[in-house]
Structures are given as C-alpha cells and as structure tokens.
Design a protein around this motif. Sequence first.
Motif, mmCIF file in Angstrom:
data_model
loop_
_atom_site.group_PDB
_atom_site.id
_atom_site.type_symbol
_atom_site.label_atom_id
_atom_site.label_comp_id
_atom_site.label_asym_id
_atom_site.label_seq_id
_atom_site.Cartn_x
_atom_site.Cartn_y
_atom_site.Cartn_z
ATOM 1 N N PRO A 132 -5.080 3.107 -9.092
ATOM 2 C CA PRO A 132 -4.485 4.225 -9.816
ATOM 3 C C PRO A 132 -2.989 4.300 -9.570
ATOM 4 O O PRO A 132 -2.347 5.273 -9.920
ATOM 5 N N ARG A 133 -2.414 3.251 -8.958
ATOM 6 C CA ARG A 133 -1.064 3.349 -8.446
ATOM 7 C C ARG A 133 0.030 3.543 -9.473
ATOM 8 O O ARG A 133 1.071 4.078 -9.165
ATOM 9 N N LEU A 170 0.822 -1.227 0.000
ATOM 10 C CA LEU A 170 0.000 0.000 0.000
ATOM 11 C C LEU A 170 0.846 1.263 0.000
ATOM 12 O O LEU A 170 0.364 2.336 -0.362
ATOM 13 N N TYR A 171 2.084 1.151 0.451
ATOM 14 C CA TYR A 171 2.896 2.348 0.685
ATOM 15 C C TYR A 171 4.019 2.493 -0.337
ATOM 16 O O TYR A 171 4.612 1.496 -0.767
ATOM 17 N N ALA A 202 -8.470 -1.723 -10.600
ATOM 18 C CA ALA A 202 -9.015 -0.434 -10.152
ATOM 19 C C ALA A 202 -7.946 0.475 -9.539
ATOM 20 O O ALA A 202 -8.238 1.592 -9.136
ATOM 21 N N PRO A 209 -3.147 -2.067 -4.854
ATOM 22 C CA PRO A 209 -2.081 -1.933 -5.850
ATOM 23 C C PRO A 209 -1.930 -3.236 -6.640
ATOM 24 O O PRO A 209 -1.926 -4.317 -6.060
ATOM 25 N N ILE A 259 -12.111 -4.841 9.514
ATOM 26 C CA ILE A 259 -12.499 -4.708 8.107
ATOM 27 C C ILE A 259 -11.238 -4.484 7.284
ATOM 28 O O ILE A 259 -10.389 -3.669 7.639
ATOM 29 N N GLU A 260 -11.112 -5.237 6.211
ATOM 30 C CA GLU A 260 -9.915 -5.110 5.385
ATOM 31 C C GLU A 260 -10.217 -4.352 4.111
ATOM 32 O O GLU A 260 -11.300 -4.434 3.559
ATOM 33 N N ARG A 261 -9.222 -3.636 3.671
ATOM 34 C CA ARG A 261 -9.317 -2.980 2.373
ATOM 35 C C ARG A 261 -9.349 -4.076 1.309
ATOM 36 O O ARG A 261 -8.453 -4.919 1.255
ATOM 37 N N THR A 262 -10.396 -4.074 0.489
ATOM 38 C CA THR A 262 -10.545 -5.152 -0.498
ATOM 39 C C THR A 262 -10.559 -4.645 -1.924
ATOM 40 O O THR A 262 -10.438 -5.417 -2.866
ATOM 41 N N VAL A 263 -10.730 -3.327 -2.103
ATOM 42 C CA VAL A 263 -10.918 -2.799 -3.450
ATOM 43 C C VAL A 263 -9.781 -1.859 -3.824
ATOM 44 O O VAL A 263 -9.239 -1.155 -2.976
ATOM 45 N N GLY A 264 -9.432 -1.859 -5.095
ATOM 46 C CA GLY A 264 -8.454 -0.896 -5.600
ATOM 47 C C GLY A 264 -7.051 -1.112 -5.078
ATOM 48 O O GLY A 264 -6.246 -0.181 -5.025
#
Lengths: 193, 443
Positions: free
Chosen positions: A187-188, A19-20, A185, A181, A174-179
């Motif tokens: 934009p990275r 993510l970073y 989806a 890297p 809750i986990e980030r599931t969309v978009g």
Amino acid sequence: MTAHFSAENRARAEALVALYPQSRSALVPLCHLAQAQDGWLCAEAMEEIAELCGTTPAEVYGTATFYDMLHTERVGRHVIAICTNIACLLAGAYELVEHAERRLGVRCGQTTEDGEFTLEEAECLAGCDAAPCVQVNHRFVAAGDAASFDALVDELAKGRRRQEVPRHGVLCRIERTVGLPGSEASPRRQARS
Amino acid sequence: MLTSAPRIVTSRLDHEDSYTLERYLATGGYKALHKALRMKPEAVAAEVNRANLLGRGGAGFPAGRKWSMLRAAETTYLVVNGDESEPATFKDHLLIERDPHQIIEGAAIAAYAVGARLAFIFCRGEFALGLERLTAACNEAYEHGALGGRIFGSTFSLDIVVHPGAGAYICGEETALLESLEGKRGFPRIKPPNFPAAIGLYGEPTVVNNVETISALPWIIQNGGDAFAALGAGTSTGTRLFALSGRVARPGWYELEMSKTTFRDLIFDPALGGGIADGGELKAFIPGGVSAPWLGPDSLEIGLDQEAVGRAGSMLGSGSVVVLDQTSCAVRAAWRITRFFWRESCGQCTPCREGGHWLEKILRRIEEGDGRFSDLDLLMDVCDNLAPGVSWPPEQTTICVLGSSIPSSVASALRMFREEFATHIRTEECPFAGAPHEMAGGR
C-alpha cells in the motif's frame, strides 16, 4: 569503499532501508543485520551502514553505542545475560551471577578466552514470573539455579542448543516476505504521498 | 473479589498455538477488523471513547482522547509501543509472543480510526522470539488480506513494519521511542512542542499506543465500548493484565476486572498470587512498576483502580506488582531499583544523570556497611533535587519522567523502613541473609 555485507545481506539491507520513509530509520535494524553476519558490529560494517542510511560512520557509532544490544567490540558466540533487577534480585540473582562468574572464569562484561561465552548483568528482561531470568543471545532459557546453569553451559559448549539458540547476533530468523514496498500487495504508494 | 469478567486480551492464551493465524481465525480473530471497516472511522473512535480505555503503558492517558488530539495533516503515523522494559512488567512480552495477530488487528483498527496508512510495531530487541512471532504474523496477515492494499476489499490500505529495538529502557518513553525509530540515540524530546500528536515521527502527527491498549481494541469493536465500560468502576474501566512477581507463592500474569479486585485479592487469593512465598509475611509491595512509590500491608484493601492507587500516593503504572516479604532487604531493593535508573538514564539532563549516580553510590555504601547517619538526609536532599518536594505525583526537573521517577523507591524505603537503614549503618552490615559480597561494579 569495499563492501562489507555479503551480497545476500546487502540485498537484505536494501530491503530494510526500503521499509522506511526515511533511510536513517533503518540504522538499528541494519546494525542487527551486521551483528547477525559477524557476531558483533565492526567499523567496516558501520561504514557501510552509514552509506546505506545517508549518514556518517561517526553517527552510526554514536547511535550504536547508546544501545546495550549493539556491541562495537567482539563478544562471545554465546552472550549469557542474567537479570538482577528487583524481581530477580529477590529470587537470588546475585548468587547466580557469582556462580556464573566462577563457572565461566570471567566477570560480568567479560568474554572467556576461547570466545565461547560473554557474561552480562542484564536489566529486567520481562520474564519475572520465572525469576531469576536468564537469556542466551536473547533467547529465554531455564537456568535459574546453579545446577541448571551448569547444564546449560555444558550443552551450549557442545553445540547441542544451536536450533534453539543461534549464535550471537542472529536476532529474528523470520523475514518479512509479503507486501514489501514495490510489490503488488504494497500500500506504500499511498503512504508515501 | 474475583469477578466473572471476561478475559479480553488473554482470551486465547490457553491454546498452545495461540500465535498462529489458524488459531486466531478459529477464535474469532479479524472479525472486529471486518466490522470496523464497515463503520466510519469516527464511529470506531467513538466506540473507543465510550469504552474509556485508559492507556496500559504506564501513564494511563485515555486512548480515545489521545487519538482526538491529532493535528490534522496529510500523513499520520501509528506506532505501537512494545518496548516493555519497566522492571517487573511482563504483560506486553506475553501478548507479543502469544497473540501477535491480536496486536496486528488492533493496530489496523486504530490506524483506520486515525487515518494512518503506515504503522510501526516497535518491539523490544531482547524479545527475539517475539520479533519472530510478530514478523511471521505480519506475513500471515498480508496473505490473509488483513494488511496491505485494500484490506478485506475495502478502500483502506495499511502497511505495518515490525521494528526491533536494541536495548534501552528509555525508548519506552514515547518521544525517545520516536527518536530511536528515526535511527538516533533514544533521547526524549522536549514537550512542548514535541507532543507526538502534533509533532511526532518525522515531524508528522503520530499516535503512540501501548501493546495492551492496542490488544483491547478488537474486543471493544466486537462487543461495543459500553460493554467494556460496564466492567470496572469510575474511570478505571474494563479488565487489565497484571504482572505479579517477587516474594509471592504464584508469580504470573492475571487478567482482572479493574477496580473491583483488590491488591489483597491479587496477592493472596489462592487462584491468583496464593499468598507470600514460603509462608512468609508481606513487608511491602510496589503497585505499578518500579517508578511507583511503595505501599504497605495497610494498603491491601485498595482496588486495582487508577484513581484509588493515585489517592494512596502511588500509581497503577504499568500494572506490575512486586511483593517484598520479611526476608527482603529494603535498602538492597531501593539500591537495585536506583541502579537501574542510573544505568538507563539517557544522560541529557543533569539532575537525572548525576542524581541517579549519587543515589546509587550512597545506597550501595549503606548496603555494604559503609554508610553514615548523615547519608539519610543526603539521600532525601538528592531526591529533592530530582523532584522538588519529593511529593506525589512528582515535580519534574528533567525532559522526561525518568528522572522524577528515581526518588520513588528511595523515598518509600526511607519513609517506611528508616530503622532498617539505621541498623545497616549502626552495625556496619546488612542484617539480611544472602547479601551480595561484591555487588556488580561498573555499568
């Protein structure tokens, strides 16, 4: 080095790092992940976090010990935090702390022998309109007076609040599931240019 | 007086499900982002400049000007500061838990205006529910097309990462926040040169805006900067979310038109604070978080206005007001606030690390009945080492303003309630009820 994270959590850890723009940024989220797995932050976890972040275990330890929420020693299944800052002080927070210490038989900063409860004196938790403010494992609970505090402790000990209050270390369920890297989806590619 | 100003950042909080995408869309959500994406980025920034939106985190710096100071570069980052930890401040907590989509929409608008393609929402770690709501809202926003590649079919792409803090007040300071976001201890950076607009996250130009500031952007874009600026007076435009706590009948959050509403309204109006708890008497109030000097009953007519509170020798700060009444011990209050700063000092600068510690020890011994009359001058002497002259706004001897904030409560209590200190020392005990016998010890 032997793996400390479970296979499932190792995959979560790698997703967090991705993510970073720089892997070191994932250090704190990875410490939270280790606490979610183990309930606290052990040396083996810090070694694996160091590897994931491209740094040393000493750097991970040095960083983790800066933060109140990261526990490099074992804590109870339920970490009860009572705020005693100004708004809570004015609402009798120290009287509540004294009661909590008697009820649990430990002082602030200590854990009960059965490993169920750790008591902490917290700084302002941003719930000042319902002072004194109490959190269990960073979930706000209504326990501002002696009677409701005792009722809460009884319920927690009987395991009746697990839905609302997961065991210590589990922070965000809750986990980030969309978009993510690498996904369509994301934009990275532009962001990393 | 209470005005008919609209609720700008709390408009949908009366709905139980205010945090869901469904409710957000049903109450006009994401329309402002659609609108912004049809404007030029410069036009979006101009609208925010016209609104004269002052940052709602504590320092009160104009948000539009903060954006305009960005160094031109290939990569620019936006960071939303949701690390709310100033004691008695609970407005961002509310907005994070109850209206996360408004923060995401505001962040997307800000990112579009400043040309950021990656944004971070730094959420205080102790807000477990807030982190869950923000993460769920991000997932929903992606699926709705409000985040990700080519937002709403435009050429603008944005990724948002919800980043959890881990418990450190200092990380609310923007450069400490950036250090923390880079995976390090939250040590504030030296400014200059490390103004985030020039050298921010990963050394790139970075905008750091508070949650409430960001939350006001959808309304400003929808209604125009002029409509926002028409509310309030002077430089204090729009509405602001105030957090009221302490010895007051109705503690809670109140979104009020700036400047036109007074502290008397906030504390005593039956629809707001409803007066002092248990029919007591107002002793003093802290007007803007515990970094702010205290004010007395003679300051009640001052408006909720950044400049007016500044002229009175304090600050509107984080918009949190704490009420002390005749049952509140000034020494204990000053001690507890000082204890907070001591615990939260990052330890880089000697005046803050050592000064906070000594102030805490001296105040504690006075409160516990072990004080000496010479302690009163000693307290002021230590304050003077932290903020020379102990004036307002304070002089700074440290890398960040945490150190220079410590004298605020100590000097206020001494100035306003010196006789109360003397009573503690003379009678060798606290004259107020409920004195904690063993005020918790170590860190």
